[in-house]
Scaffold this active site. Sequence first.
Site, short mmCIF file in Angstrom:
data_model
loop_
_atom_site.label_atom_id
_atom_site.label_comp_id
_atom_site.label_asym_id
_atom_site.label_seq_id
_atom_site.Cartn_x
_atom_site.Cartn_y
_atom_site.Cartn_z
CE LYS A 153 -8.99 20.34 -0.58
NZ LYS A 153 -9.26 21.15 -1.77
NE ARG A 194 -11.35 21.83 -8.95
CZ ARG A 194 -10.57 21.79 -7.87
NH1 ARG A 194 -9.63 20.85 -7.77
NH2 ARG A 194 -10.70 22.67 -6.91
CE1 TYR A 248 7.12 -10.09 -3.51
CE2 TYR A 248 6.76 -7.96 -2.47
CZ TYR A 248 6.47 -9.32 -2.57
OH TYR A 248 5.55 -9.88 -1.74
CG MET A 276 0.56 -4.28 1.04
SD MET A 276 -0.64 -5.61 1.00
CE MET A 276 -0.75 -5.94 -0.75
#
Length: 348
Positions: free
Chosen positions: A38, A132, A248, A296
């Site tokens: 998956k 779940r 940053y 990013m």
Amino acid sequence: MIDIPDPIVLQIDKTVLVNNWRWLAQQSAGASCGAAVKANAYGLGAQDAVRHLSEAGCRDFFVATWAEARSLAECTEGLTLSVFHGVSSMDMAAAVQLHAKPVLNSLEQIALWKQGGHGKPCDVMVDTGMNRLGVSWDQVLEGALDDLAIHTLCSHLASADEDVPQTQTQLERFRLCKNRVSAHRYSLANSAGICLGADYAFDLTRPGLALYGGIPRAEAVGHIKQVAFPKARVLQVRTVKSGEAVGYNATWQAQGDRTVAIAQLGYADGYLRCHSDLGSALWNGHIVPSIGRVSMDLTAFDVTDAPPIHEEDWLAIEYDLPKTAALTGRSQYELLTSFGARYKRSWF
Ligand SMILES: *Cc1c(COP(=O)(O)O)cnc(C)c1O
């Protein structure tokens, strides 16, 4: 088309993938060992993973959704493919057409399948305490599955990666369900469950994480090896003067003049900000730490103490899963499934 070299590459070792599967198969104590593929085989590439694992003898594959099943339709011909999310009314057309079978999770899904499944095979998930997905175990004992032909009866362990009583409770409940429900096969263990030994293996195991190099429990240390190795190209090398800041918000300041390499890898690639100041890379056998905020598309590494590095050189990004998970607070699952779309996935 113009050929554009990729600035980041995920090198994926098919021999290690297969060796990890072989170890899990061996630990499965006579049960068949399948593979959860998956989420694009946890980020590595499901079609390639299926190809290599099926060549090694793996016969049973698991995905979460019907779109994932469709993308594997060709490479799983002649193999079994199960869809963990089962069916909703919207999926019925795909579920009937594709050769994959649903893992039915609720009485509602079972009713849908009885009505529109044309007698196609199905698996069923029993909830033994995770709360779940699945038909709850007490309903199963009361006969909820009595008039359904079931290929594989499954349950899923919630905490097999820890040593807690819940796991034993789930095992006992699953055994009760096995006695009550006739199915071709029974399946309980994920990667961590396989490490718990033969009691948990039943007929079929369903590892995911450990195939791809994740260490689910201490028993796997030394047997399960790293499969995926990210590499990023250096875009610029600069000198940062003492007292200057990098990145940053200037979270990192140079103490003395430093040489800094800016690599083409950032949080958009899944190299999340949790790696800021904690990540590292390998350059010519030297460990170079990541410094400042991950951007990013870019991350800075302090290469002052390493051999000279230049633009276009490749940094091997540290991605040992248990180690990186401990350092960043991300789970090994999250680290794997974070590998982004910009990586060229390169199997060797
Ligand atoms: C994802 C999943 C697995 C595989 O689990 P790992 O912990 O990655 O080995 C097995 N069974 C079910 C139902 C799953 O959702």
